[in-house]
Design an enzyme around this catalytic site. Structure first.
Site, short mmCIF file in Angstrom:
data_model
loop_
_atom_site.label_atom_id
_atom_site.label_comp_id
_atom_site.label_asym_id
_atom_site.label_seq_id
_atom_site.Cartn_x
_atom_site.Cartn_y
_atom_site.Cartn_z
N LYS A 1 -26.62 -14.83 -9.49
CA LYS A 1 -27.34 -13.57 -9.61
C LYS A 1 -26.85 -12.68 -8.47
CE LYS A 1 -31.95 -11.82 -10.58
NZ LYS A 1 -32.16 -10.75 -9.64
N SER B 1 -35.33 -6.69 -17.88
CA SER B 1 -35.49 -7.39 -16.62
C SER B 1 -35.24 -8.88 -16.89
CB SER B 1 -36.94 -7.20 -16.23
OG SER B 1 -37.10 -7.04 -14.91
N LEU B 2 -35.39 -9.72 -15.88
CA LEU B 2 -35.27 -11.16 -16.11
C LEU B 2 -36.56 -11.83 -15.67
CD1 LEU B 2 -31.72 -11.92 -14.67
CD2 LEU B 2 -32.39 -12.03 -17.07
N PHE C 1 2.46 1.92 -3.31
CA PHE C 1 1.41 2.37 -4.23
C PHE C 1 1.13 3.86 -4.00
CE2 PHE C 1 -2.79 3.17 -5.84
CZ PHE C 1 -2.86 2.40 -6.99
N ASP C 2 1.00 4.22 -2.73
CA ASP C 2 0.70 5.62 -2.41
C ASP C 2 1.80 6.56 -2.87
OD1 ASP C 2 -1.66 4.92 -1.38
OD2 ASP C 2 -1.05 5.01 0.73
N LYS D 1 -28.55 -18.79 -18.84
CA LYS D 1 -28.66 -18.15 -20.16
C LYS D 1 -28.36 -19.17 -21.25
CE LYS D 1 -27.02 -13.92 -18.04
NZ LYS D 1 -25.86 -13.10 -17.73
N CYS E 1 -27.64 8.07 32.74
CA CYS E 1 -28.15 6.77 32.29
C CYS E 1 -26.97 5.82 32.10
CB CYS E 1 -28.90 7.00 30.97
SG CYS E 1 -29.62 5.51 30.29
N GLU F 1 -24.80 -18.67 -14.09
CA GLU F 1 -24.05 -17.67 -13.32
C GLU F 1 -24.79 -17.38 -12.04
OE1 GLU F 1 -23.55 -14.10 -15.77
OE2 GLU F 1 -23.69 -15.44 -17.49
N LYS G 1 -34.72 -18.03 -8.46
CA LYS G 1 -34.57 -17.36 -7.16
C LYS G 1 -34.43 -18.38 -6.05
CE LYS G 1 -35.46 -12.92 -8.15
NZ LYS G 1 -35.74 -11.67 -7.58
N TYR H 1 -21.43 -9.21 -16.22
CA TYR H 1 -22.06 -10.45 -16.71
C TYR H 1 -22.58 -10.40 -18.14
CZ TYR H 1 -26.12 -7.80 -15.13
OH TYR H 1 -27.03 -6.81 -14.94
N ASP I 1 0.85 -1.20 0.00
CA ASP I 1 0.00 0.00 0.00
C ASP I 1 0.87 1.24 0.00
OD1 ASP I 1 -2.04 -1.68 0.21
OD2 ASP I 1 -2.63 -1.13 2.26
N TYR I 2 1.93 1.11 0.79
CA TYR I 2 2.79 2.25 0.95
C TYR I 2 3.44 2.66 -0.38
CZ TYR I 2 6.92 4.85 1.89
OH TYR I 2 7.89 5.78 1.82
N CYS J 1 -33.26 8.03 25.05
CA CYS J 1 -33.27 8.40 26.46
C CYS J 1 -32.45 9.68 26.58
CB CYS J 1 -32.64 7.31 27.31
SG CYS J 1 -32.30 7.89 28.98
N CYS K 1 -32.84 3.83 33.34
CA CYS K 1 -32.82 4.93 34.30
C CYS K 1 -34.20 5.54 34.51
CB CYS K 1 -31.83 6.01 33.85
SG CYS K 1 -32.42 6.94 32.42
N CYS L 1 -37.12 4.92 30.00
CA CYS L 1 -35.86 4.21 29.78
C CYS L 1 -35.78 2.98 30.71
CB CYS L 1 -34.69 5.14 30.05
SG CYS L 1 -33.10 4.30 29.90
P1 AMP Z 1 -34.82 -8.42 -11.71
O1 AMP Z 1 -34.35 -7.10 -11.20
O2 AMP Z 1 -35.30 -9.34 -10.63
O3 AMP Z 1 -35.69 -8.31 -12.91
O4 AMP Z 1 -33.50 -9.15 -12.20
C1 AMP Z 1 -32.78 -8.66 -13.26
C2 AMP Z 1 -31.50 -8.09 -12.75
O5 AMP Z 1 -30.64 -9.08 -12.25
C3 AMP Z 1 -30.72 -7.48 -13.87
O6 AMP Z 1 -31.10 -6.18 -14.11
C4 AMP Z 1 -29.32 -7.54 -13.33
O7 AMP Z 1 -29.00 -6.31 -12.76
C5 AMP Z 1 -29.34 -8.56 -12.22
N1 AMP Z 1 -28.32 -9.60 -12.38
C6 AMP Z 1 -27.51 -9.99 -11.37
N2 AMP Z 1 -26.68 -10.94 -11.77
C7 AMP Z 1 -26.92 -11.19 -13.06
C8 AMP Z 1 -26.34 -12.07 -14.02
N3 AMP Z 1 -25.35 -12.92 -13.71
N4 AMP Z 1 -26.85 -12.03 -15.28
C9 AMP Z 1 -27.85 -11.17 -15.59
N5 AMP Z 1 -28.43 -10.32 -14.72
C10 AMP Z 1 -27.98 -10.32 -13.47
ZN ZN Z 2 -31.79 6.10 30.32
#
Ligand code: AMP
Ligand code: ZN
Length: 667
Positions: free
Chosen positions: A113, A81-82, A35-36, A285, A427, A111, A309, A222, A32-33, A421, A406, A403
């Site tokens: 989630k 969305s999924l 790097f800084d 997928k 107290c 993968e 899920k 992802y 770290d050092y 409180c 007290c 309380c």
């Molecule tokens: P939902 O919000 O329940 O519709 O789920 C969809 C969201 O899951 C997406 O918008 C992603 O942000 C999230 N997500 C998390 N991990 C993954 C993954 N491995 N592949 C695709 N989406 C993902």
């Molecule tokens: Zn008190």
């Protein structure tokens, strides 16, 4: 290219590599050092040569831009969305639908989630151009300045990346970092954050990117989006993204059937509890990108992907009693005491009930059977009540009015969820908590005195506030439980030593609400003495850089109390540092505070004694032998081979005379 420009580029490239090794590959290749030191060098060169500015330089990661209103940006490709599934049947149905639409075998990528905030990153010619939140899927907020501070997001890619593309991922807050943030919050009397996901998404919308830079966020990628990406499958795109420098978790797997998908799911349903970050399921997928294209999208989600899920683990158990805890700041937290029950691999006996509103909303009563879940929250949570099991004579819970410690009438400020409180000085848990904070490691760091002893001292009536510590005598302490002559001496000596702790830490130790370590430093350096802070008006305090209304108000409130002023005057009379010392004022620093440094070898420009003095003037400690406690070694010429070997074995950094001199002059 000029020499300077080349040097700047070389530094950038080197820092980029170290960042990538540390934050993406989890293996450090520099201390770290060091790097800084390099980062400072780069920052100085960039400041001197603004003509070589680069928005994607590693120096930009520290943040500093303030965004008042986030600009809305349209996504080039919609963020869908999924669809969700919860069972094997759901997945088999999905497979059947797929088979109807496409020919040939289907392979799946599995993968995790990740549970955080979705983000879309745009890269052009290998540089990060923008980072946009999901928003409504069509357009989101431009949070580029904030995302740039996240170290696992590459600002400059490497390898054979496409000219332009978007990449999607999730910004998460790993448990370790989340817990650490909460410890710091509790220390300054703020309510802890409830869960990592909301904290991660809240972080993206902070106005000050320097604040975001302090949060240990990570970005897990992802999905690649764009044209001419040069990949033919999802799995390949994950591998490529990894090569270009992105953080893509290694757990992804290919599956040839839904049965193999289920194997993955079942494995992670159990093992997810050991992951460093939160997951709420698996995303499956269709692997082949050609097949993905044929399948296309519904109005909301891709047909080629499916989220599975995990069930949040849930049990029901009896609520035996509700107790109320009083914190150091007087905040009351109701706690549910449960009939012990197994949940997600641990025995759960208690759950937080948060506050009075929560109890009322769920109508939770003693003797109820309650549903307990261990989801994103670290502390198990009560979801509701099984009304069919409610005893007949049950009565609604009446929240306490006084309380439990007290008996003072509790207060609740408008807009606040918590009861307090107000009996600040009378107290017990508040008194004990404040003294425990005062002696804690980051505050006065009093050797030989622990939290339990503090409680004993208070309960025995020997002390009522931290200034009383300085009048304790050995004779008073010896009769206490588990005390002996030796330990009593050590305790008194530790208290005596604390008179050397510099003002900024004393200010933190006082335990003024909202005055954490950083704020204490700011105030101490700005005002230089407790008297100057005491005299400042709220308005003046607010005008200090980074001091907001809440802090200013709290500081003023602290000094309106007669007792607090009396305590401070007493501390002063005992010799506790309530102003910056003359040395600090003339440029001595606490740069090396807490560091134990070994000096060895022969030096060129400075004598060994001068070197030692420099270390001490900067708050460091000179130590004669190398041990695991050594912070680093200033090594001159002719360092002995046995010392060298020992340093290597213990992995202790060696720095040269010149590096050390640079380091202290930069303080
Ligand atoms: P939902 O919000 O329940 O519709 O789920 C969809 C969201 O899951 C997406 O918008 C992603 O942000 C999230 N997500 C998390 N991990 C993954 C993954 N491995 N592949 C695709 N989406 C993902
Ligand atoms: Zn008190």
């Amino acid at each position: 290219m000029s020499n300077i420009q080349e040097h700047i580029e070389a530094l950038r490239s080197e820092l980029r590599t170290h960042n990538h090794n540390y934050y993406v590959l989890d293996s450090a290749t520099i201390s770290d050092y060091d790097f800084d030191i390099k980062l400072k060098e780069l920052q100085e060169l960039e400041a001197k040569h603004p003509e070589f500015f680069d928005a994607n330089s590693p120096s930009q990661r520290v943040g500093g831009t303030v965004t008042k209103n986030f600009e809305t940006i349209k996504h080039a490709y919609r963020m869908y969305s999924l669809e969700n599934s919860y069972s094997k049947e759901d997945l088999l149905d999905w497979e059947t639908r797929i088979e109807k639409l496409i020919d040939g075998d289907v392979q799946f990528t599995c993968e995790l989630k990740y549970d955080g905030a979705s983000i879309s990153l745009t890269y052009e010619h290998g540089k990060l151009i923008k980072a946009v939140t999901r928003g409504d899927g069509f357009q989101g907020d431009n949070v580029t300045a904030n995302v740039k501070t996240i170290k696992s997001v590459p600002l400059q890619l490497k390898g054979d990346y496409p000219e332009t593309f978007d990449i999607r991922g999730e910004i998460v807050l790993p448990f370790d970092g989340f817990n650490k943030m909460n410890e710091d919050r509790i220390e300054i009397g703020e309510e802890p954050y409830r869960n990592p996901r909301n904290t991660a998404s809240g972080s993206l919308k902070l106005q000050d990117s320097a604040e975001v830079a302090k949060r240990p966020l990570e970005c897990l990628l992802y999905n690649l989006t764009g044209t001419n990406l040069g990949v033919t499958s999802q799995f390949e795109s994950l591998e490529k993204a990894r090569e270009w420098g992105f953080k893509v978790p290694e757990v992804a797997k290919l599956a040839n059937s839904i049965d193999e998908v289920l194997e993955f799911i079942n494995y992670w349903d159990i093992h997810r509890h050991n992951l460093p970050f939160e997951t709420d399921g698996v995303v499956v997928k269709v692997n082949d990108l050609q097949q993905q294209e044929e399948l296309g999208f519904t109005s909301k989600a891709p047909r080629w992907a499916m989220a599975y899920k995990f069930k949040a683990e849930q049990v029901s158990t009896r609520l035996n009693s509700i107790t109320y805890q009083v914190g150091r700041t007087g905040a009351i937290t109701p706690v549910a005491n449960l009939e012990p029950v197994e949940l997600a691999g641990t025995t759960v006996k208690r759950a937080s009930l948060h506050n009075a509103d929560q109890i009322e909303r769920l109508d939770i009563r003693v003797s109820d059977m309650v549903y307990v879940e261990k989801g994103g929250e670290i502390i198990p949570k009560i979801l509701g009540v099984d009304l069919s099991e409610r005893p007949e004579n049950s009565k609604p819970t009446e929240y306490i009015t006084h309380c439990p410690e007290c008996n003072t009438l509790l207060e609740r400020k408008e807009g606040e969820a918590q009861h307090y409180c107000p009996n600040y000085n009378g107290c017990n848990p508040q008194i004990i908590g404040r003294i425990q904070h005062y002696i804690s490691r980051k505050a006065m760091d009093i050797d030989g005195l622990g939290g339990e002893t503090v409680a004993l001292l208070v309960n025995e009536g020997l002390i009522t506030n931290y200034s009383d510590l300085y009048e304790l005598t050995k004779e008073q302490v010896i009769p206490l439980e588990r005390m002996a002559e030796k330990s009593a001496e050590k305790l008194i000596e530790g208290i005596e030593q604390s008179k050397n702790i510099p003002f900024e830490r004393v200010l933190f130790a006082l335990g003024i609400r909202y005055v954490g370590e950083t704020v204490a430093k700011k105030l101490a350096r700005h005002y230089k003495s407790i008297d100057a802070i005491r005299e400042a008006t709220q308005e003046q305090l607010e005008n200090v850089d980074e001091i907001g209304i809440k802090i200013a108000e709290s500081v003023c409130l602290f000094f309106t109390s007669e007792e607090n002023n009396e305590t401070i005057n007493r501390l002063k009379s005992f010799g506790v540092q309530l102003e910056m010392s003359a040395e600090e004022l003339v440029g001595k620093t606490i740069l090396l505070q807490g560091q134990s440094i070994v000096v060895t070898g022969v030096f060129e420009t400075i004598s060994r004694n001068e070197l030692k003095k420099l270390i001490e003037d900067n708050g460091g400690k000179v130590s004669s032998s190398i041990s695991s406690k050594t912070s680093f070694i200033v090594a001159g010429d002719k360092m002995g081979p046995s010392k060298k070997e020992k340093a290597e074995k213990l992995n202790i950094d060696l720095i040269t005379e010149a590096e050390f001199l640079q380091m202290v002059s930069m303080g």
